[in-house]
Design a protein around this motif. Structure first.
Motif, PDB file in Angstrom:
ATOM      1  N   GLU A 100       0.843  -1.209   0.000  1.00 56.75           N
ATOM      2  CA  GLU A 100       0.000   0.000   0.000  1.00 56.75           C
ATOM      3  C   GLU A 100       0.877   1.258   0.000  1.00 56.75           C
ATOM      4  O   GLU A 100       0.565   2.235  -0.698  1.00 56.75           O
ATOM      5  CB  GLU A 100      -0.937   0.019   1.213  1.00 56.75           C
ATOM      6  CG  GLU A 100      -2.054  -1.021   1.174  1.00 56.75           C
ATOM      7  CD  GLU A 100      -1.628  -2.384   1.699  1.00 56.75           C
ATOM      8  OE1 GLU A 100      -0.436  -2.543   2.083  1.00 56.75           O
ATOM      9  OE2 GLU A 100      -2.467  -3.304   1.711  1.00 56.75           O
ATOM     10  N   GLY A 101       1.958   1.228   0.777  1.00 58.86           N
ATOM     11  CA  GLY A 101       2.857   2.385   0.840  1.00 58.86           C
ATOM     12  C   GLY A 101       3.416   2.720  -0.529  1.00 58.86           C
ATOM     13  O   GLY A 101       3.552   3.902  -0.897  1.00 58.86           O
ATOM     14  N   ARG A 102       3.710   1.692  -1.313  1.00 55.92           N
ATOM     15  CA  ARG A 102       4.265   1.931  -2.650  1.00 55.92           C
ATOM     16  C   ARG A 102       3.159   2.332  -3.627  1.00 55.92           C
ATOM     17  O   ARG A 102       3.326   3.236  -4.445  1.00 55.92           O
ATOM     18  CB  ARG A 102       4.995   0.679  -3.130  1.00 55.92           C
ATOM     19  CG  ARG A 102       6.263   0.416  -2.298  1.00 55.92           C
ATOM     20  CD  ARG A 102       7.085  -0.744  -2.806  1.00 55.92           C
ATOM     21  NE  ARG A 102       6.426  -2.015  -2.615  1.00 55.92           N
ATOM     22  CZ  ARG A 102       6.207  -2.920  -3.567  1.00 55.92           C
ATOM     23  NH1 ARG A 102       6.620  -2.684  -4.790  1.00 55.92           N
ATOM     24  NH2 ARG A 102       5.599  -4.056  -3.311  1.00 55.92           N
ATOM     25  N   ALA A 103       2.000   1.658  -3.509  1.00 55.81           N
ATOM     26  CA  ALA A 103       0.886   1.960  -4.432  1.00 55.81           C
ATOM     27  C   ALA A 103       0.436   3.418  -4.277  1.00 55.81           C
ATOM     28  O   ALA A 103       0.148   4.099  -5.269  1.00 55.81           O
ATOM     29  CB  ALA A 103      -0.286   1.020  -4.147  1.00 55.81           C
ATOM     30  N   ILE A 104       0.387   3.884  -3.056  1.00 60.31           N
ATOM     31  CA  ILE A 104      -0.110   5.250  -2.822  1.00 60.31           C
ATOM     32  C   ILE A 104       0.875   6.275  -3.401  1.00 60.31           C
ATOM     33  O   ILE A 104       0.470   7.326  -3.902  1.00 60.31           O
ATOM     34  CB  ILE A 104      -0.407   5.461  -1.316  1.00 60.31           C
ATOM     35  CG1 ILE A 104      -1.554   4.522  -0.890  1.00 60.31           C
ATOM     36  CG2 ILE A 104      -0.778   6.905  -1.022  1.00 60.31           C
ATOM     37  CD1 ILE A 104      -1.787   4.413   0.609  1.00 60.31           C
ATOM     38  N   GLN A 105       2.154   5.936  -3.402  1.00 63.81           N
ATOM     39  CA  GLN A 105       3.128   6.847  -4.030  1.00 63.81           C
ATOM     40  C   GLN A 105       2.872   6.958  -5.535  1.00 63.81           C
ATOM     41  O   GLN A 105       3.020   8.032  -6.127  1.00 63.81           O
ATOM     42  CB  GLN A 105       4.547   6.344  -3.776  1.00 63.81           C
ATOM     43  CG  GLN A 105       4.976   6.447  -2.317  1.00 63.81           C
ATOM     44  CD  GLN A 105       6.401   5.954  -2.126  1.00 63.81           C
ATOM     45  OE1 GLN A 105       7.340   6.549  -2.632  1.00 63.81           O
ATOM     46  NE2 GLN A 105       6.556   4.847  -1.399  1.00 63.81           N
ATOM     47  N   VAL A 106       2.482   5.832  -6.157  1.00 61.58           N
ATOM     48  CA  VAL A 106       2.158   5.881  -7.594  1.00 61.58           C
ATOM     49  C   VAL A 106       1.025   6.892  -7.812  1.00 61.58           C
ATOM     50  O   VAL A 106       1.077   7.743  -8.707  1.00 61.58           O
ATOM     51  CB  VAL A 106       1.682   4.499  -8.120  1.00 61.58           C
ATOM     52  CG1 VAL A 106       1.288   4.588  -9.594  1.00 61.58           C
ATOM     53  CG2 VAL A 106       2.728   3.414  -7.899  1.00 61.58           C
ATOM     54  N   MET A 107       0.011   6.806  -6.944  1.00 66.26           N
ATOM     55  CA  MET A 107      -1.171   7.652  -7.133  1.00 66.26           C
ATOM     56  C   MET A 107      -0.843   9.134  -6.914  1.00 66.26           C
ATOM     57  O   MET A 107      -1.313  10.005  -7.646  1.00 66.26           O
ATOM     58  CB  MET A 107      -2.298   7.213  -6.185  1.00 66.26           C
ATOM     59  CG  MET A 107      -2.758   5.779  -6.385  1.00 66.26           C
ATOM     60  SD  MET A 107      -3.113   5.364  -8.100  1.00 66.26           S
ATOM     61  CE  MET A 107      -4.644   6.231  -8.361  1.00 66.26           C
ATOM     62  N   ILE A 108      -0.029   9.406  -5.901  1.00 64.97           N
ATOM     63  CA  ILE A 108       0.350  10.806  -5.644  1.00 64.97           C
ATOM     64  C   ILE A 108       1.106  11.361  -6.853  1.00 64.97           C
ATOM     65  O   ILE A 108       0.832  12.462  -7.339  1.00 64.97           O
ATOM     66  CB  ILE A 108       1.228  10.893  -4.375  1.00 64.97           C
ATOM     67  CG1 ILE A 108       0.385  10.581  -3.133  1.00 64.97           C
ATOM     68  CG2 ILE A 108       1.891  12.254  -4.257  1.00 64.97           C
ATOM     69  CD1 ILE A 108       1.164  10.587  -1.834  1.00 64.97           C
ATOM     70  N   ASP A 109       2.063  10.574  -7.340  1.00 65.41           N
ATOM     71  CA  ASP A 109       2.871  11.069  -8.464  1.00 65.41           C
ATOM     72  C   ASP A 109       2.035  11.205  -9.736  1.00 65.41           C
ATOM     73  O   ASP A 109       2.279  12.090 -10.556  1.00 65.41           O
ATOM     74  CB  ASP A 109       4.077  10.152  -8.691  1.00 65.41           C
ATOM     75  CG  ASP A 109       5.170  10.435  -7.658  1.00 65.41           C
ATOM     76  OD1 ASP A 109       5.016  11.398  -6.879  1.00 65.41           O
ATOM     77  OD2 ASP A 109       6.176   9.703  -7.632  1.00 65.41           O
TER      78      ASP A 109
END
Ligand SMILES: NC(=O)c1ccc[n+]([C@@H]2O[C@H](COP(=O)([O-])OP(=O)(O)OC[C@H]3O[C@@H](n4cnc5c(N)ncnc54)[C@H](O)[C@@H]3O)[C@@H](O)[C@H]2O)c1
Length: 673
Positions: A100-109
């Protein structure tokens, strides 16, 4: 003074200041934001921003922040923006201790991608003021936290500020976001502007601060549905036909409004969309989202009429003011079938609405130098704009407010005749909002709403596979024309080239459709057919938003001024373990006018995710259907009754008894007598 933060913080920005990154020319920049700060406020704003900065650099950064505040009305911390292009990379490119920590970074970027964001340097994704977070220090710190986050912790983000990591458990949300929630007495634009300038409030719009924006595709499907259903309801178009031979006129080719031309073409209409900012026309033209562009009124009309006559779709971007376009069409005695507006009227005085008589550049300059005079120009233009719409209405045009607070802005500018009751906005406006007439009864009341997903691998083949799986599901569950429309939409989605940024798809679905498609995708992840996927939705949905001028404008039991539903929806999604959840003030209609929430749910193929999907997906939608049913909306009552039958023993929605109007009137008369 002992600086405790030095002793007890392990997660903070790097000690050394980053080099000031170059700003690439040619990208849109946000206008100066209004704030009205006193000298004491300014000092407070700078001290607030310095909380992110090591004291070794306070002297230097205090000056830099003071300068930004002066020039931009906000402290963005430009120095902390990573140099170069930001975009949603494949999930494997991100560091983190949980998926989730990595997936949410995708969404922010993805929300900050130059191709996606409205003002990428000011962290603004769409809707003139909708930001991912308030400043680049927060962006960097959120990323550090997301890298550190484990699956037994929850990150708390308040108006863009990462408050910290707190222990929780595997089935809890990994991130909980709130944006711009204000205490009632202060819940207005002026107080919000001050709070934002002080660095304590973020305007999240909907999916900007909820980190679930997927480019203008997100609204194309809703706009397509709205236009098509407007045609069915108001122009007598049969369910199996489209808008060929009809003319649609509107304004705005920005973040979300940029969807209008594309949606009109998919629905078969001839259309002209006015846009004052040529750079936005560039973007939409390059993407193929408008078919023609011109700054000549005569040419715009000629192209549109030729296409209308031939029954061919077109989207002509007219570079100029919508009011000029309306005047011209009226002079030429053109019959317009459908008309709307999608300028950013939720913030008309902050630059969202360009008044007639000013070019886009002049609007920016006046806004900067003389905001008071700018207000008078906006008011004058809105009055005339409304007057033109009334003239078209008299000639048979169907005008609808497209969720941008246009009619509210007209009212706020001093026009009382725009109110249904002729006095105030309590009973709504003389022209319906698109939710009141179309989207509410035809879609939201059934639970159909803007379900979406992103393939975190960024692999287009993953998107193809999910499109095909979703289409197959809908084909086998074709119950009404809405299902057929959704089937056609997803079947043709690739052909219509809708993706901007990460590989995402929007697909209106009802509660069970969303759950079943989500379970199917999770199974596909489990079987290795696709990489991980993140699900979400626009906040603009059946249950996600309380907004009396928009999402809940077809709630007629007096509860349209309540914000219980969106809050319950958000809390319920937390309780059921969505990966991240967001609750905002404002949304698409402006501060104090909406409470709205959304979620993101990472599909990693696990049984755990199946369990969450079975609980959370129906809840997220049915809370809205249940509330609409309690408001005595017929389609919602039928949907709730069916849900009760299908889920007997697990779920149960309270159904209303419907009173007879004549009986109630008689009772009142009897008491009076
Ligand atoms: N209906 C929905 O589902 C929905 C969804 C999201 C946003 N919205 C609302 O729609 C509005 C637009 O959103 P956006 O993201 O496109 O905002 P945006 O600010 O990116 O785009 C608005 C565009 O209108 C143009 N414009 C302003 N005044 C004009 C005028 N007088 N004539 C011609 N062009 C003019 C601007 O240059 C800008 O490009 C906002 O108020 C937003 O809250 C509605």
């Amino acid at each position: 003074m002992i600086d405790l933060s030095q002793q007890a913080t392990t997660l903070q920005l790097d000690h050394d200041l980053p080099e000031y990154p170059p700003m690439e020319p040619g990208y849109r920049r946000a206008p100066r934001r209004e704030s009205h700060l006193t000298e004491a406020d300014k000092a407070l704003a700078i001290k607030n921003a310095l909380r992110y900065i090591h004291p070794d650099h306070h002297a230097r950064m205090a000056r830099e922040f003071a300068q930004e505040l002066e020039e931009h009305g906000r402290i963005y911390g430009y120095r902390f923006r990573p140099a170069g292009k930001i975009y949603g990379k494949p999930i494997d490119a991100y560091k983190g201790n949980c998926i989730e920590g990595r997936a949410i970074q995708v969404m922010i970027d993805n929300n900050l991608d130059f191709d996606v964001a409205l003002y990428p340097y000011e962290l603004t994704t769409y809707g003139e003021t909708g930001q991912v977070c308030q400043n680049w220090m927060q962006y960097r710190l959120i990323k550090k936290y997301l890298e550190a986050l484990t699956d037994e912790q929850t990150l708390v983000v308040m108006s863009g500020h990462p408050l910290g990591l707190f222990r929780s458990h595997r089935l809890a949300p990994r991130v909980i976001i709130t944006n711009g929630l204000m205490v009632g007495t202060f819940d207005d634009q002026e107080n919000f502007n001050r709070a934002a300038a002080l660095g304590v409030a973020n305007y999240g719009q909907m999916t900007a601060g909820g980190w679930m924006y997927i480019g203008p595709q997100g609204i194309v499907h809703g706009t397509f549905n709205t236009l098509l259903n407007a045609g069915r309801l108001k122009l007598g178009i049969p369910n199996d036909k489209n808008l060929a031979g009809k003319l649609f006129i509107s304004a705005g080719l920005g973040g979300m409004s940029g969807a209008q031309g594309k949606a009109a073409m998919i629905a078969g209409a001839a259309s002209i969309i006015a846009e004052v900012d040529d750079s936005r026309i560039d973007t939409r033209f390059t993407q193929g989202w408008v078919s023609h562009r011109t700054a000549d009124l005569g040419e715009a009309l000629r192209i549109a009429l030729d296409h209308r006559k031939a029954g061919e779709p077109c989207a002509v971007a007219y570079n100029g003011n919508i009011v000029d376009l309306l005047e011209y069409l009226y002079e030429q005695d053109v019959h317009v079938d459908l008309m709307s507006d999608q300028t950013s009227c939720h913030v008309p005085y902050d630059g969202g609405y360009c008044p007639q008589g000013l070019t886009f550049a002049q609007r920016t300059e006046m806004l900067d130098k003389d905001p008071e005079t700018f207000r008078t120009w906006v008011d004058r233009s809105l009055h005339h704009h409304y007057e033109m719409i009334c003239r078209f209405h008299e000639k048979g045009t169907y005008f609808f407010d497209y969720g941008n607070s246009f009619l509210k802005a007209v009212y706020d500018s001093g026009v009382r005749s725009v109110c249904k009751n002729g006095e105030n906005d309590l009973d709504g406006f003389v022209f319906p909002s698109y939710v009141e007439d179309i989207l509410g009864p035809q879609l939201f009341d059934f639970g159909y709403g803007p379900f979406r997903w992103c393939c975190l691998s960024r692999n287009p083949e993953d998107l193809d596979r999910t499109d095909a799986a979703a289409a197959e599901y809908i084909k086998s569950h074709n119950r009404r024309y809405q299902d057929y429309d959704n089937y056609v939409w997803v079947r043709d989605a690739k052909k219509n080239k809708l993706v901007v940024g990460t590989q995402c798809r929007i697909l209106y679905q009802d509660a069970m459709g969303r759950m079943n498609i989500a379970l199917k995708f999770n199974e596909m992840v489990r079987n290795g057919q696709i990489g991980p996927v993140i699900l979400g939705r626009d906040h603009h949905d059946t249950g996600g938003t309380d907004a009396p001028f928009r999402e809940t404008s077809n709630i007629k039991d007096g509860s349209n001024i309540m914000a219980d539903m969106a809050t319950q929806c958000y809390a319920g999604n937390a309780a059921r373990g969505m990966s991240y959840i967001a609750l905002h003030n404002g949304g698409g209609t402006g501060i104090g006018r909406a409470v709205n929430g959304g979620f993101g749910m990472v599909l990693d193929g696990s049984e755990r995710v199946d369990t969450i999907l079975r609980m959370a997906m129906p809840w997220d939608t049915m809370v809205g259907v249940a509330r609409r049913s309690w408001a005595r909306n017929e389609n919602a009552m039928a949907t709730a009754a069916e849900y009760n039958r299908m889920n007997a023993g697990t779920d149960h929605i309270t159904m209303p008894f419907v009173a007879d109007d004549a009986l109630v009137a008689q009772a009142l008369k009897a008491v009076k007598a």
